[in-house]
Design a protein around this motif. Structure first.
Motif, PDB file in Angstrom:
ATOM      1  N   SER A 251       0.839  -1.203   0.000  1.00 39.76           N
ATOM      2  CA  SER A 251       0.000   0.000   0.000  1.00 39.76           C
ATOM      3  C   SER A 251       0.878   1.259   0.000  1.00 39.76           C
ATOM      4  O   SER A 251       0.548   2.258  -0.636  1.00 39.76           O
ATOM      5  CB  SER A 251      -0.967   0.001   1.184  1.00 39.76           C
ATOM      6  N   VAL A 252       2.003   1.192   0.701  1.00 38.88           N
ATOM      7  CA  VAL A 252       2.915   2.336   0.685  1.00 38.88           C
ATOM      8  C   VAL A 252       3.473   2.527  -0.726  1.00 38.88           C
ATOM      9  O   VAL A 252       3.579   3.654  -1.223  1.00 38.88           O
ATOM     10  CB  VAL A 252       4.046   2.165   1.730  1.00 38.88           C
ATOM     11  N   GLY A 253       3.780   1.390  -1.385  1.00 33.95           N
ATOM     12  CA  GLY A 253       4.250   1.463  -2.769  1.00 33.95           C
ATOM     13  C   GLY A 253       3.212   2.127  -3.666  1.00 33.95           C
ATOM     14  O   GLY A 253       3.536   2.985  -4.496  1.00 33.95           O
ATOM     15  N   LYS A 254       1.946   1.750  -3.476  1.00 36.72           N
ATOM     16  CA  LYS A 254       0.876   2.331  -4.281  1.00 36.72           C
ATOM     17  C   LYS A 254       0.740   3.829  -4.021  1.00 36.72           C
ATOM     18  O   LYS A 254       0.465   4.615  -4.923  1.00 36.72           O
ATOM     19  CB  LYS A 254      -0.466   1.644  -3.949  1.00 36.72           C
ATOM     20  N   LEU A 255       0.931   4.207  -2.763  1.00 39.96           N
ATOM     21  CA  LEU A 255       0.833   5.630  -2.411  1.00 39.96           C
ATOM     22  C   LEU A 255       1.946   6.404  -3.117  1.00 39.96           C
ATOM     23  O   LEU A 255       1.717   7.509  -3.636  1.00 39.96           O
ATOM     24  CB  LEU A 255       0.923   5.805  -0.888  1.00 39.96           C
ATOM     25  N   ILE A 256       3.127   5.824  -3.155  1.00 37.35           N
ATOM     26  CA  ILE A 256       4.238   6.491  -3.843  1.00 37.35           C
ATOM     27  C   ILE A 256       3.927   6.619  -5.337  1.00 37.35           C
ATOM     28  O   ILE A 256       4.163   7.661  -5.946  1.00 37.35           O
ATOM     29  CB  ILE A 256       5.576   5.768  -3.566  1.00 37.35           C
ATOM     30  N   TYR A 258       1.016   6.923  -6.559  1.00 37.91           N
ATOM     31  CA  TYR A 258       0.017   7.990  -6.643  1.00 37.91           C
ATOM     32  C   TYR A 258       0.694   9.378  -6.637  1.00 37.91           C
ATOM     33  O   TYR A 258       0.354  10.251  -7.424  1.00 37.91           O
ATOM     34  CB  TYR A 258      -0.965   7.855  -5.477  1.00 37.91           C
ATOM     35  N   PHE A 259       1.677   9.531  -5.758  1.00 39.85           N
ATOM     36  CA  PHE A 259       2.445  10.789  -5.727  1.00 39.85           C
ATOM     37  C   PHE A 259       3.129  11.033  -7.074  1.00 39.85           C
ATOM     38  O   PHE A 259       3.189  12.160  -7.554  1.00 39.85           O
ATOM     39  CB  PHE A 259       3.521  10.763  -4.623  1.00 39.85           C
ATOM     40  N   GLU A 260       3.648   9.938  -7.652  1.00 42.18           N
ATOM     41  CA  GLU A 260       4.335  10.076  -8.946  1.00 42.18           C
ATOM     42  C   GLU A 260       3.362  10.538 -10.023  1.00 42.18           C
ATOM     43  O   GLU A 260       3.682  11.389 -10.839  1.00 42.18           O
ATOM     44  CB  GLU A 260       4.970   8.740  -9.357  1.00 42.18           C
ATOM     45  N   LEU A 262       0.805  12.322  -9.645  1.00 42.78           N
ATOM     46  CA  LEU A 262       0.517  13.758  -9.452  1.00 42.78           C
ATOM     47  C   LEU A 262       1.724  14.629  -9.793  1.00 42.78           C
ATOM     48  O   LEU A 262       1.643  15.854  -9.735  1.00 42.78           O
ATOM     49  CB  LEU A 262       0.107  14.034  -8.005  1.00 42.78           C
ATOM     50  N   GLU A 263       2.817  13.970 -10.091  1.00 42.48           N
ATOM     51  CA  GLU A 263       4.065  14.670 -10.407  1.00 42.48           C
ATOM     52  C   GLU A 263       4.549  15.581  -9.289  1.00 42.48           C
ATOM     53  O   GLU A 263       5.029  16.693  -9.513  1.00 42.48           O
ATOM     54  CB  GLU A 263       3.902  15.493 -11.702  1.00 42.48           C
ATOM     55  N   ILE A 264       4.383  15.110  -8.054  1.00 46.40           N
ATOM     56  CA  ILE A 264       4.889  15.924  -6.945  1.00 46.40           C
ATOM     57  C   ILE A 264       6.202  15.374  -6.414  1.00 46.40           C
ATOM     58  O   ILE A 264       6.845  16.020  -5.598  1.00 46.40           O
ATOM     59  CB  ILE A 264       3.866  16.026  -5.792  1.00 46.40           C
ATOM     60  N   ILE A 265       6.565  14.176  -6.848  1.00 42.18           N
ATOM     61  CA  ILE A 265       7.905  13.678  -6.459  1.00 42.18           C
ATOM     62  C   ILE A 265       8.630  13.211  -7.717  1.00 42.18           C
ATOM     63  O   ILE A 265       8.020  13.038  -8.762  1.00 42.18           O
ATOM     64  CB  ILE A 265       7.875  12.520  -5.424  1.00 42.18           C
TER      65      ILE A 265
END
Ligand SMILES: Cc1cc2nc3c(=O)[nH]c(=O)nc-3n(C[C@H](O)[C@H](O)[C@H](O)COP(=O)(O)OP(=O)(O)OC[C@H]3O[C@@H](n4cnc5c(N)ncnc54)[C@H](O)[C@@H]3O)c2cc1C
Ligand SMILES: Nc1ncnc2c1ncn2[C@@H]1O[C@H](COP(=O)(O)O)[C@@H](O)[C@H]1O
Lengths: 265, 337
Positions: A251-256, A258-260, A262-265
Motif C-alpha cells: 500500500s505504501v508502494g501504491k501511495l508512492i 500515486y504521488f508520482e 501527481l508529479e509531486i515527487i
C-alpha cells in the motif's frame, strides 16, 4: 474607553444535521450559541477595559431570542447589551446588516474601539466588520492577532497575513476583526451570570435608529440566495485496507505511485 | 454610463505580481468570454515594470489599469480601498472579482459598501446566467454543509471574492497584446489613518499553509507530540507545509497558524495529506478546494474517507515510517544519478 462588540447568534454547528430532501439545516433542537469566533472579540474588549477602564457595550441584530447571546456576553464581562430586532431587519445580507449595526453604533456614539469576530460560523463571510467600519468611515484592520500598545489617539496591533505579521499603528476610533490567536476567552463568572440574568436589555427597532427604510432587510440587500444545495462530498477515491506486513508494504508502494502520478515527487 | 466589462483585482507581493492575480484572470476570462466583453486587470501597486504588467495580458487580460504609487507598496487598507472605489466609480465595471486573501477580504467588503454593490464571499464557482447575463455565484456555507447559489440582480457592480489557489492560472500566451492604462492618483485618495511600523515574516519551517502546493496535516491520531515529527518529516520530504487539526493545535503539538478548518485556515493545495484526522465537518470546511486528498486513518468509519481520493485504512505508525524511509531512499538514489 467606550468599547463596542457586535456579536452574532449562530446555530451550534459541530454536528449539524441536514435535511437530505431540501438541503437545508434541521433547525429544530439545534442550540443557538454566540458565534465562537466572537468570544475572542469579547475577550479583547474585556482586556482593554481591565487596563484602561470604561464601558463595553455588546449588540446584536437578530430575532428576540438572540437576547440570550447578549446575556452570555454580559456574563463574561460586557457592561450592557442592545438587541436590534424587528421584522423589517429580517433577511439582511452583509451590506444591510453592517448598515443597521453602523447606525446603531452611531446612535451609541463616542466609541473608541469596535471589536468584531473574524467571521460568523454560519454565513462565514467576514464582511460585516469591514462593512460597519466603511459605513462609519473609520479605519479598520482585519485578522488582528495581537494588541501591542494603546494610547489616547492610536493603537499598535499585529495583523496576521499570509506571509507573516504586519505591525500597524492605527488612529482611533477604529474597528478590528480579531482571530483566535489574539487571546483565550474566559468563562462567565457567577457574579457575571447574576448580573446577566437581572439586567434589562433594550430592543431597538428602525424607529430607534436613524435608518433609511430602503436599506433594510431582504429588500435592502443587494444579494439574493437563489438556491441551496447539498455539496457533493464524496470523491469516491481508491481505498486500501492492508493488514499483513506485505499488504502494508504494497500500500505504501501504491501511495508512492500515486504521488508520482501527481508529479509531486 | 452603462456598467460594462469584467474586472479582477490584482495583488502585488514584494516586487512581484501575486499568483492569485493570474488565478483570478482565468475565472475572469471565462466570464468575459460568456458576456463578450473585455477582461480588465486593476493593478494597484508600486514599482512594477511594464513587462510585469504585460504578464497580466499574457495570462488573459485584455487591458490593465495600473495605479503606481509608493503609498500602495505596503497594504495599508485605506489607500487601496480609496483607489479601488474611485476607479470602480469612474469605469463602472459590471463584475469585480477579488481573491479571498487577507487583502481581498479587506478591500472588497469596503468597496462594496462604498459603491452600494452586493458582495459574495469565498466563492468556489462563478458563472453567467444565460438568460439575464447576471453573475451566478456558488459558495459553501454553514461550515461546508450546504452550497448556496447567490445572485445580485439589481445592483452593479456584482462583486465576489474567490478562494485563493482554488484554480490554476491559464497557460500564459506571450503573443497576446493589450492596452496598459496608467491611472494617476493623488491627494485625498492616498491618505491613510494606518501606518506599518514593522513586518515579521513567518520563517519557521513548514510555514505558510495557504500558499503551499502540498500540505501534510496531522491530527489527534498522532497521539503525542513526538509523533507529530513524522508529519513534519513527511512534509519536508514532499516540499510541503505542515497542517494540523484543531485537536492537534489545542494539544499544543503545533501552533495555531497551522490549523486547517473552519476556525483555522482554508487551504487549496494540489495535494492534502491527512494522517490521524477524523474529518469532522469543521475540518473538512478548510480542505474542500484541495485538488487531491490522501488520508491515512485506522477507523473504517472515519468521515475523512468520504472526501479522499486515495486512502489507506491502517495504523499510521506502520505506514508513515515506511513511507518516509522509501521516500528518503528515492531521494538519495535520485541525487546520485
Ligand atoms: C465551532 C467549531 C470550530 C471548529 N474548527 C475546527 C477547525 O478549524 N479545524 C479542525 O480541525 N477542527 C475544528 N473543530 C473541531 C472538530 O469538530 C474536531 O473536533 C477536530 O477536527 C478533530 O480533530 P482530529 O481529527 O485530529 O481528532 P479526532 O476526531 O479525535 O480524530 C483522530 C483520528 O485519528 C485516527 N487515529 C487514531 N490513531 C490512529 C493511528 N494509529 N493510525 C491512524 N489513524 C489513527 C482516529 O481513527 C480518528 O479518526 C471545530 C469545532 C467547532 C465546534
Ligand atoms: N447580526 C449581527 N449582529 C451583530 N454582529 C454581527 C452580526 N452579523 C455579523 N456580526 C459581526 O460581524 C462579524 C463577521 O460576521 P460575518 O461577516 O457574517 O461573517 C461577526 O463575528 C460579528 O462580530
Amino acid at each position: 474607553m467606550k468599547l463596542i462588540v457586535p456579536i452574532k447568534q449562530v446555530p451550534e454547528t459541530s454536528n449539524v444535521k441536514m435535511d437530505p430532501e431540501t438541503g437545508t439545516m434541521v433547525r429544530s433542537g439545534v442550540e443557538q450559541i454566540i458565534n465562537p469566533l466572537d468570544l475572542y472579540a469579547i475577550e479583547a474588549a474585556i482586556r482593554l477595559k481591565e487596563k484602561f477602564g470604561g464601558e463595553i457595550i455588546t449588540l446584536t441584530m437578530g430575532p428576540p431570542s438572540a437576547d440570550k447571546a447578549l446575556r452570555e456576553a454580559i456574563a463574561m464581562g460586557c457592561d450592557r447589551g442592545i438587541l436590534l430586532s424587528h421584522k423589517d431587519f429580517a433577511g439582511a445580507d452583509t451590506w444591510s446588516t453592517s448598515y443597521v449595526l453602523a447606525k446603531a453604533i452611531e446612535k451609541i456614539g463616542d466609541y473608541d474601539v469596535i471589536f468584531c469576530g473574524e467571521r460568523a460560523t454560519d454565513g462565514d463571510t467576514g464582511q460585516v466588520g469591514p462593512g460597519i467600519a466603511s459605513w462609519l468611515k473609520i479605519p479598520f484592520l482585519t485578522y488582528v492577532s495581537g494588541i501591542d500598545q494603546t494610547n489616547q489617539e492610536t493603537m499598535t496591533v499585529e495583523r496576521n497575513v499570509e506571509a507573516g505579521y504586519q505591525i500597524l499603528k492605527i488612529q482611533k476610533p477604529c474597528l478590528f476583526t480579531v482571530v483566535k490567536e489574539i487571546n483565550f476567552p474566559r468563562l462567565p463568572t457567577l457574579k457575571g451570570k447574576k448580573k446577566a440574568r437581572d439586567i434589562e436589555i433594550p430592543t431597538w427597532t428602525p424607529q430607534n435608529i436613524d435608518v433609511d427604510p430602503e436599506n433594510l432587510g431582504l429588500n435592502g440587500s443587494p444579494t439574493r440566495v437563489v438556491k441551496i444545495s447539498k455539496p457533493k462530498v464524496s470523491r469516491e477515491g481508491e481505498k486500501l485496507m492492508p493488514e499483513s506486513d506485505q499488504e502494508i508494504e504494497d500500500s505504501v508502494g501504491k501511495l508512492i505511485e500515486y504521488f508520482e502520478k501527481l508529479e509531486i515527487i | 454610463m452603462e456598467y460594462e466589462n469584467v474586472w479582477i483585482l490584482g495583488e502585488q507581493n514584494n516586487d512581484e505580481i501575486d499568483v492569485v492575480s493570474f488565478e483570478l484572470l482565468k475565472r475572469g476570462r471565462e466570464l468575459a468570454d460568456k458576456l463578450n466583453v473585455d477582461l480588465i486587470a486593476l493593478m494597484p501597486g508600486y514599482g512594477l515594470e511594464s513587462e510585469q504588467l504585460e504578464e497580466l495580458i499574457h495570462y488573459g487580460a485584455d487591458k490593465v489599469i495600473s495605479v503606481d504609487h509608493k503609498m500602495l507598496s505596503d497594504f495599508l487598507v485605506d489607500p487601496h480601498i480609496n483607489v479601488v472605489t474611485s476607479l470602480v466609480n469612474k469605469y463602472k465595471p459590471e463584475i469585480v472579482i477579488a481573491s479571498a486573501t487577507t487583502t481581498g477580504r479587506s478591500v472588497a467588503p469596503a468597496v462594496a459598501i462604498n459603491c452600494h454593490a452586493g458582495l459574495t464571499a469565498d466563492c468556489t464557482g462563478l458563472d453567467i446566467d444565460d438568460e439575464t447575463g447576471n453573475l451566478i455565484q456558488t459558495r459553501p456555507a454553514i461550515g461546508g454543509n450546504i452550497l448556496a447559489t447567490i445572485k445580485t440582480p439589481n445592483h452593479r457592480p456584482q462583486m465576489a471574492t474567490v478562494r485563493p489557489h482554488s484554480n490554476q492560472p491559464l497557460t500564459p500566451d506571450n503573443n497576446r497584446t493589450g492596452e496598459i492604462i496608467r491611472e494617476k492618483v493623488e491627494g485625498e485618495l492616498l491618505k491613510t489613518r494606518i501606518k506599518q511600523v514593522d513586518f515579521k515574516p513567518i520563517d519557521e519551517e513548514g510555514g505558510n499553509i495557504q500558499d503551499a502546493e502540498i500540505v501534510v496535516a496531522g491530527g489527534k491520531g498522532c497521539s503525542k507530540e513526538e509523533n507529530f515529527e513524522m508529519i513534519e518529516k513527511l512534509a519536508e520530504l514532499l516540499d510541503g507545509a505542515v497542517g494540523a487539526s484543531r485537536e492537534a493545535v489545542d494539544l499544543g503539538w503545533i501552533s495555531y497558524p497551522h490549523q486547517v478548518g473552519l476556525s483555522g485556515k482554508t487551504v487549496s493545495p494540489k495535494l492534502y495529506v491527512a494522517a490521524g484526522i477524523s474529518g469532522a465537518v469543521q475540518h473538512l470546511a478548510g480542505i474542500k478546494t484541495a485538488e487531491n486528498i490522501v488520508t491515512i486513518n485506522n477507523d473504517p468509519e472515519a468521515q475523512i474517507f468520504s472526501v479522499a481520493d486515495f486512502s489507506i485504512q491502517a495504523d499510521m505508525f506502520q505506514i508513515l515510517p515506511l513511507l518516509i524511509e522509501k521516500l528518503e531512499k528515492r531521494k538519495q538514489s535520485k541525487a546520485q544519478n
